[in-house]
Design an enzyme around this catalytic site. Sequence first.
Site, PDB file in Angstrom:
ATOM      1  CG  HIS A  60      55.382  14.928 -79.970  1.00  0.00           C
ATOM      2  ND1 HIS A  60      55.094  15.704 -81.070  1.00  0.00           N
ATOM      3  CD2 HIS A  60      55.184  13.642 -80.342  1.00  0.00           C
ATOM      4  CE1 HIS A  60      54.728  14.909 -82.058  1.00  0.00           C
ATOM      5  NE2 HIS A  60      54.777  13.646 -81.655  1.00  0.00           N
TER       6      HIS A  60
ATOM      7  CG  ASP B 267      55.756   5.915 -78.415  1.00  0.00           C
ATOM      8  OD1 ASP B 267      54.946   5.136 -78.941  1.00  0.00           O
ATOM      9  OD2 ASP B 267      56.466   6.699 -79.051  1.00  0.00           O
TER      10      ASP B 267
HETATM   11  N1  CMC Z   1      63.878  13.568 -71.513  1.00  0.00           N
HETATM   12  C1  CMC Z   1      64.685  14.541 -71.041  1.00  0.00           C
HETATM   13  N2  CMC Z   1      64.880  15.716 -71.668  1.00  0.00           N
HETATM   14  C2  CMC Z   1      64.228  15.913 -72.817  1.00  0.00           C
HETATM   15  C3  CMC Z   1      63.373  14.931 -73.372  1.00  0.00           C
HETATM   16  C4  CMC Z   1      63.201  13.713 -72.674  1.00  0.00           C
HETATM   17  N3  CMC Z   1      62.411  12.755 -73.146  1.00  0.00           N
HETATM   18  N4  CMC Z   1      62.855  15.393 -74.534  1.00  0.00           N
HETATM   19  C5  CMC Z   1      63.370  16.613 -74.716  1.00  0.00           C
HETATM   20  N5  CMC Z   1      64.197  16.935 -73.681  1.00  0.00           N
HETATM   21  C6  CMC Z   1      64.901  18.202 -73.472  1.00  0.00           C
HETATM   22  C7  CMC Z   1      66.128  18.326 -74.371  1.00  0.00           C
HETATM   23  O1  CMC Z   1      67.292  17.845 -73.753  1.00  0.00           O
HETATM   24  C8  CMC Z   1      66.159  19.816 -74.616  1.00  0.00           C
HETATM   25  O2  CMC Z   1      66.683  20.429 -73.465  1.00  0.00           O
HETATM   26  P1  CMC Z   1      67.575  21.789 -73.598  1.00  0.00           P
HETATM   27  O3  CMC Z   1      66.643  22.803 -74.194  1.00  0.00           O
HETATM   28  O4  CMC Z   1      67.999  22.089 -72.201  1.00  0.00           O
HETATM   29  O5  CMC Z   1      68.728  21.444 -74.507  1.00  0.00           O
HETATM   30  C9  CMC Z   1      64.695  20.210 -74.697  1.00  0.00           C
HETATM   31  O6  CMC Z   1      64.005  19.233 -73.888  1.00  0.00           O
HETATM   32  C10 CMC Z   1      64.116  20.177 -76.119  1.00  0.00           C
HETATM   33  O7  CMC Z   1      64.374  18.899 -76.670  1.00  0.00           O
HETATM   34  P2  CMC Z   1      64.688  18.636 -78.211  1.00  0.00           P
HETATM   35  O8  CMC Z   1      65.391  17.320 -78.349  1.00  0.00           O
HETATM   36  O9  CMC Z   1      65.364  19.819 -78.803  1.00  0.00           O
HETATM   37  O10 CMC Z   1      63.222  18.551 -78.803  1.00  0.00           O
HETATM   38  P3  CMC Z   1      62.810  17.948 -80.172  1.00  0.00           P
HETATM   39  O11 CMC Z   1      61.528  18.575 -80.522  1.00  0.00           O
HETATM   40  O12 CMC Z   1      63.916  18.023 -81.164  1.00  0.00           O
HETATM   41  O13 CMC Z   1      62.644  16.377 -79.819  1.00  0.00           O
HETATM   42  C11 CMC Z   1      61.765  14.293 -79.205  1.00  0.00           C
HETATM   43  C12 CMC Z   1      61.457  15.739 -79.618  1.00  0.00           C
HETATM   44  C13 CMC Z   1      60.488  13.463 -79.284  1.00  0.00           C
HETATM   45  C14 CMC Z   1      62.790  13.648 -80.181  1.00  0.00           C
HETATM   46  C15 CMC Z   1      62.333  14.286 -77.769  1.00  0.00           C
HETATM   47  O14 CMC Z   1      61.415  14.879 -76.876  1.00  0.00           O
HETATM   48  C16 CMC Z   1      62.732  12.889 -77.278  1.00  0.00           C
HETATM   49  O15 CMC Z   1      63.841  12.435 -77.573  1.00  0.00           O
HETATM   50  N6  CMC Z   1      61.814  12.195 -76.523  1.00  0.00           N
HETATM   51  C17 CMC Z   1      62.070  10.861 -76.068  1.00  0.00           C
HETATM   52  C18 CMC Z   1      61.798   9.906 -77.197  1.00  0.00           C
HETATM   53  C19 CMC Z   1      60.322   9.735 -77.452  1.00  0.00           C
HETATM   54  O16 CMC Z   1      59.552   9.494 -76.535  1.00  0.00           O
HETATM   55  N7  CMC Z   1      59.940   9.795 -78.746  1.00  0.00           N
HETATM   56  C20 CMC Z   1      58.570   9.549 -79.157  1.00  0.00           C
HETATM   57  C21 CMC Z   1      57.937  10.697 -79.839  1.00  0.00           C
HETATM   58  S1  CMC Z   1      56.167  10.440 -79.965  1.00  0.00           S
HETATM   59  C22 CMC Z   1      56.003   9.171 -81.061  1.00  0.00           C
HETATM   60  C23 CMC Z   1      56.017   9.616 -82.471  1.00  0.00           C
HETATM   61  O17 CMC Z   1      55.171  10.468 -82.839  1.00  0.00           O
HETATM   62  O18 CMC Z   1      56.844   9.064 -83.225  1.00  0.00           O
END
Ligand code: CMC
Length: 433
Positions: A313, A371
Amino acid sequence: MQLSDKKATLSFSDGSSPIEFPVYQGTIGPDVIDIRKLYGQSGMFTYDPGFLSTASCESGITYIDGDEGQLLYRGYPIDQLAQKCDFMDISYLILNGDLPDANQKKEFDSLVTHHTMVNEQLHFFLRGFRRDAHPMAVLTGLVGALAAFYHDSTDITNAHHRHVSAIRLIAKMPTLVAMAYKYSQGQPFIYPQNDLSYTGNFLRMMFATPCEEYKVNEVVERALDRIFILHADHEQNASTSTVRLCGSSGTNPFAAIASGVACLWGPAHGGANEACLQMLEELQANGGVAKVGEFMEKVKDKNSGVRLMGFGHRVYKNYDPRAKLMQETCKEVLAALGLENDPLFKLAMELERIALEDPYFVDRKLYPNVDFYSGIVQRAIGIPTSLFTAIFALARTVGWIAQWNEMLSDPDYKIGRPRQLYVGSEVRDIAGR
Ligand code: CMC
């Protein structure tokens, strides 16, 4: 917003004079540096793609402490609200700032109930869609189309109009979502029934047919109500910011909320519950619990493009408090429906267990989000996967409309207009024409 004694000073390495900025304090959470005069004084913008460090507004509705895993609606912790209130209490709270007393609750329930029917013409509009259309495509269209039917409440400068639109949107969303579902099934639309609760009414509009009586299952009703509560608002997330930005141009509330629905559709936001269940189903079909280790290796491999959906998140760097409550509801619903041995639930528990111990997830502070379990609950209730995000949109409507109203009531509000760092061609002339 209160001016702090602190000030922030920006200095430059080229000898230009430093600039001092005021700092404001909120009630809780990080202070903000007020950089509104930055461009005027320095000719520079700030650069913050994805708004990682930017507060776009002041708001008194929802607060998240991502490190502590805390979520507050109007100051109340989400676990207390989920245990002691229903979704109508929460809607009243989010819209008005306080929980209703018994009379206020009765009046609010009745007001919402008496706005649940939609203009009959909307049925014809809906019938223009293909029956296999994604429900979010249909819902984006239907919500936007409400402006064509309810223009008597679209004067955004009129507080009464804004209130009427808010009630209309909250009341009609379940009807629209259920209509989108019924249409996809080729079944007749079921009209709302006023002696049922908000959530009971939605269940009946979804699952009743004209051929037989439908009895609302109380456990299912409570579980879905909890899903609505947990999704009601969540600070300045992507869809809420979209609603604010769209609404900041002065457009009508139905158009603004339709923009929120469109944004929510994406798999990184509201579409994650659908993506999460698809992931679990695929994993189950390809070996289930025995293949969890292999799957996790793929998730950790950046080249695979696979993410563990329902994990991670932007704000929570601790267990999402909504995920805990959702897990509890998941157990309750599966037990009540005799599905304790649901393989997808077992698979989810196993994935969670491994992820919470694996350094990849621990180091990056990736925990289950709401989720992760909500899809399993919805599937057990009988809601098709493709409708999950529409259910999220239904629940989030109250948050969107409250945030939109808060923005419009703020005397300092301005049209949203981010700036950019231009990296395209310099001025050039067209040659050879
Ligand atoms: N699985 C594997 N790796 C992950 C995941 C995941 N679900 N989420 C983040 N990472 C890794 C990412 O690859 C990165 O690694 P590195 O630092 O080595 O490059 C690190 O963790 C940070 O990730 P980020 O994408 O920069 O983080 P963010 O804050 O931009 O993204 C997120 C947050 C929710 C988009 C992401 O965690 C994600 O894609 N999660 C899966 C989708 C999901 O479940 N979304 C629902 C969010 S909750 C519902 C809502 O409030 O809408």
